[in-house]
Design a protein around this motif. Sequence first.
Motif, mmCIF file in Angstrom:
data_model
loop_
_atom_site.group_PDB
_atom_site.id
_atom_site.type_symbol
_atom_site.label_atom_id
_atom_site.label_comp_id
_atom_site.label_asym_id
_atom_site.label_seq_id
_atom_site.Cartn_x
_atom_site.Cartn_y
_atom_site.Cartn_z
ATOM 1 N N ASN A 135 5.086 -39.916 13.981
ATOM 2 C CA ASN A 135 5.729 -41.239 13.942
ATOM 3 C C ASN A 135 4.701 -42.365 14.023
ATOM 4 O OD1 ASN A 135 8.302 -40.129 13.780
ATOM 5 N ND2 ASN A 135 8.636 -40.225 15.981
ATOM 6 N N PHE A 178 4.886 -38.507 4.298
ATOM 7 C CA PHE A 178 3.582 -39.162 4.332
ATOM 8 C C PHE A 178 3.596 -40.469 3.550
ATOM 9 C CE2 PHE A 178 -0.447 -40.213 2.365
ATOM 10 C CZ PHE A 178 -1.259 -40.317 3.473
ATOM 11 N N VAL A 179 3.043 -41.513 4.166
ATOM 12 C CA VAL A 179 2.787 -42.793 3.490
ATOM 13 C C VAL A 179 1.428 -43.291 3.953
ATOM 14 C CG1 VAL A 179 5.208 -43.487 3.208
ATOM 15 C CG2 VAL A 179 3.976 -44.153 5.263
ATOM 16 N N TRP A 180 0.759 -43.985 3.066
ATOM 17 C CA TRP A 180 -0.509 -44.612 3.428
ATOM 18 C C TRP A 180 -0.211 -45.803 4.314
ATOM 19 C CZ3 TRP A 180 -4.868 -42.131 2.014
ATOM 20 C CH2 TRP A 180 -4.797 -41.234 0.948
ATOM 21 N N THR A 181 -1.099 -46.106 5.259
ATOM 22 C CA THR A 181 -0.871 -47.272 6.117
ATOM 23 C C THR A 181 -0.998 -48.563 5.332
ATOM 24 O OG1 THR A 181 -3.173 -47.197 6.854
ATOM 25 C CG2 THR A 181 -1.545 -46.170 8.280
ATOM 26 N N PRO A 214 1.866 -43.319 10.334
ATOM 27 C CA PRO A 214 2.124 -44.179 9.166
ATOM 28 C C PRO A 214 2.227 -45.667 9.472
ATOM 29 C CG PRO A 214 4.072 -42.898 9.697
ATOM 30 C CD PRO A 214 2.972 -42.416 10.598
ATOM 31 N N GLN A 215 2.402 -46.011 10.723
ATOM 32 C CA GLN A 215 2.561 -47.428 11.049
ATOM 33 C C GLN A 215 1.352 -48.012 11.779
ATOM 34 O OE1 GLN A 215 3.278 -48.495 14.511
ATOM 35 N NE2 GLN A 215 3.059 -46.398 15.204
ATOM 36 N N GLY A 252 -5.825 -40.657 8.262
ATOM 37 C CA GLY A 252 -4.520 -40.047 8.528
ATOM 38 C C GLY A 252 -4.077 -39.081 7.444
ATOM 39 N N TYR A 253 -4.588 -39.235 6.247
ATOM 40 C CA TYR A 253 -4.250 -38.325 5.149
ATOM 41 C C TYR A 253 -4.857 -36.940 5.352
ATOM 42 C CZ TYR A 253 -8.929 -39.511 3.529
ATOM 43 O OH TYR A 253 -10.287 -39.705 3.460
ATOM 44 N N ASN A 257 -0.209 -46.650 -1.875
ATOM 45 C CA ASN A 257 0.878 -45.686 -2.051
ATOM 46 C C ASN A 257 0.926 -45.019 -3.417
ATOM 47 O OD1 ASN A 257 1.958 -45.407 0.512
ATOM 48 N ND2 ASN A 257 3.140 -47.278 0.323
#
Length: 118
Positions: free
Chosen positions: A39, A64-67, A42-43, A50-51, A72
Amino acid sequence: MLYDWSGLHAILEELPEGHWTTYGSLAAAIGTASQAVGNHLPQCPQCANGYRVLKCDGTISPGFVWTDADDNNRDPVAVLQEEGLAFVDSKADPERELREPAVLELVGTSSEGSALPD
């Protein structure tokens, strides 16, 4: 009181190219739950690399999302492959996984010591 994520940030900063770890290994290293790590990543703009954090089976988390929203369009598997991490059937090379003791060593802490942060 807010959780102190500085231990996670320190580990992620040192996570080397061509390697990966799991949400669970990171959680064990810093004394929290893997869902909390998932949680948080991503924020958090302070969560470098993080990837390089994958599910326990070596796959990219479906959430998964890029910060940075401008990133993206990048494929995390392609980025990891460019760094030298091999994938077979969408799973990262298990030989390149860094588990809890190894991620703690990245920041000079052993698994016998207390979880990060102090």
